[in-house]
Design a protein around this motif. Structure first.
Motif, PDB file in Angstrom:
ATOM      1  N   PHE A  90      77.393  25.448  25.825  1.00  0.00           N
ATOM      2  CA  PHE A  90      77.289  24.984  27.202  1.00  0.00           C
ATOM      3  C   PHE A  90      78.628  25.095  27.933  1.00  0.00           C
ATOM      4  CE2 PHE A  90      73.309  22.496  26.163  1.00  0.00           C
ATOM      5  CZ  PHE A  90      72.506  23.265  26.978  1.00  0.00           C
ATOM      6  N   LYS A  91      79.713  24.787  27.242  1.00  0.00           N
ATOM      7  CA  LYS A  91      81.023  24.924  27.870  1.00  0.00           C
ATOM      8  C   LYS A  91      81.322  26.384  28.184  1.00  0.00           C
ATOM      9  CE  LYS A  91      83.172  20.852  25.865  1.00  0.00           C
ATOM     10  NZ  LYS A  91      84.163  20.335  24.904  1.00  0.00           N
ATOM     11  N   TRP A  92      81.008  27.289  27.272  1.00  0.00           N
ATOM     12  CA  TRP A  92      81.205  28.713  27.495  1.00  0.00           C
ATOM     13  C   TRP A  92      80.380  29.181  28.689  1.00  0.00           C
ATOM     14  CZ3 TRP A  92      77.764  32.822  27.196  1.00  0.00           C
ATOM     15  CH2 TRP A  92      78.333  34.093  27.256  1.00  0.00           C
ATOM     16  N   LEU A  93      79.125  28.758  28.721  1.00  0.00           N
ATOM     17  CA  LEU A  93      78.242  29.135  29.818  1.00  0.00           C
ATOM     18  C   LEU A  93      78.740  28.565  31.154  1.00  0.00           C
ATOM     19  CD1 LEU A  93      75.587  30.686  30.281  1.00  0.00           C
ATOM     20  CD2 LEU A  93      74.410  28.518  30.034  1.00  0.00           C
ATOM     21  N   TYR A  94      79.228  27.341  31.124  1.00  0.00           N
ATOM     22  CA  TYR A  94      79.780  26.719  32.327  1.00  0.00           C
ATOM     23  C   TYR A  94      80.962  27.525  32.857  1.00  0.00           C
ATOM     24  CZ  TYR A  94      82.430  23.450  35.198  1.00  0.00           C
ATOM     25  OH  TYR A  94      83.141  22.879  36.217  1.00  0.00           O
ATOM     26  N   HIS A  95      81.868  27.939  31.971  1.00  0.00           N
ATOM     27  CA  HIS A  95      83.027  28.717  32.400  1.00  0.00           C
ATOM     28  C   HIS A  95      82.618  30.091  32.930  1.00  0.00           C
ATOM     29  CE1 HIS A  95      86.039  25.848  31.326  1.00  0.00           C
ATOM     30  NE2 HIS A  95      85.555  25.724  30.106  1.00  0.00           N
ATOM     31  N   LYS A  96      81.618  30.702  32.339  1.00  0.00           N
ATOM     32  CA  LYS A  96      81.145  31.996  32.838  1.00  0.00           C
ATOM     33  C   LYS A  96      80.554  31.864  34.244  1.00  0.00           C
ATOM     34  CE  LYS A  96      82.254  34.641  29.501  1.00  0.00           C
ATOM     35  NZ  LYS A  96      83.286  35.660  29.684  1.00  0.00           N
ATOM     36  N   PHE A  97      79.766  30.820  34.466  1.00  0.00           N
ATOM     37  CA  PHE A  97      79.227  30.588  35.806  1.00  0.00           C
ATOM     38  C   PHE A  97      80.343  30.269  36.806  1.00  0.00           C
ATOM     39  CE2 PHE A  97      74.921  29.782  33.966  1.00  0.00           C
ATOM     40  CZ  PHE A  97      74.266  30.729  34.742  1.00  0.00           C
ATOM     41  N   LYS A  98      81.331  29.539  36.360  1.00  0.00           N
ATOM     42  CA  LYS A  98      82.458  29.199  37.221  1.00  0.00           C
ATOM     43  C   LYS A  98      83.215  30.461  37.645  1.00  0.00           C
ATOM     44  CE  LYS A  98      86.253  25.878  37.215  1.00  0.00           C
ATOM     45  NZ  LYS A  98      86.969  24.916  36.395  1.00  0.00           N
ATOM     46  N   HIS A  99      83.474  31.349  36.677  1.00  0.00           N
ATOM     47  CA  HIS A  99      84.149  32.609  36.997  1.00  0.00           C
ATOM     48  C   HIS A  99      83.290  33.474  37.916  1.00  0.00           C
ATOM     49  CE1 HIS A  99      87.664  32.083  34.541  1.00  0.00           C
ATOM     50  NE2 HIS A  99      86.917  31.792  33.471  1.00  0.00           N
ATOM     51  N   PHE A 100      82.012  33.498  37.669  1.00  0.00           N
ATOM     52  CA  PHE A 100      81.105  34.274  38.516  1.00  0.00           C
ATOM     53  C   PHE A 100      81.073  33.723  39.934  1.00  0.00           C
ATOM     54  CE2 PHE A 100      76.723  35.251  40.009  1.00  0.00           C
ATOM     55  CZ  PHE A 100      76.868  36.630  40.073  1.00  0.00           C
TER      56      PHE A 100
END
Length: 112
Positions: A90-100
């Motif tokens: 979830f943290k990885w996914l959160y950071h990917k969405f944040k970068h996107f």
């Protein structure tokens, strides 16, 4: 709808997405028509078969309930055993969405 009032547990199980297979009121009207015509033996056979079907439906409902219960228990154990991995994902996914999001924000930034 007679089946819902005669079996109070069936309406409760519908809240847990357990399949309910009840007989329709059409069988009752068919039995009345057969008795009116004079085919009492056929009406009695249909009554016997519908009672057998109701018993088998009760078994199916209990099996669906057990299946649902085991599914919920297995999901709880899955989350308990993989809690650390799930949190990292979830943290990885959160950071990917944040970068996107920041990428889209830069892409559509008004040029002034």
């Amino acid at each position: 709808m007679k089946a819902f009032f005669s079996k109070p547990i069936t309406w409760l199980l519908t809240f847990f997405n357990v399949g309910i297979y009840n007989l329709s009121d059409g069988i009752d009207s068919l039995i009345l028509k057969l008795n009116f015509i004079g085919l009492n033996d056929h009406a009695n056979t249909i009554i016997t078969l519908s009672q057998s079907i109701e018993y088998q439906q009760g078994i199916i409902i209990m099996l669906d309930t057990l299946k649902c219960l085991f599914m919920l228990i297995s999901l709880v154990f899955f989350f308990m055993t993989n809690q650390e991995l799930i949190c990292k994902s979830f943290k990885w996914l959160y950071h990917k969405f944040k970068h996107f999001y920041y990428y889209l924000k830069q892409l559509f930034k008004p040029k002034s």
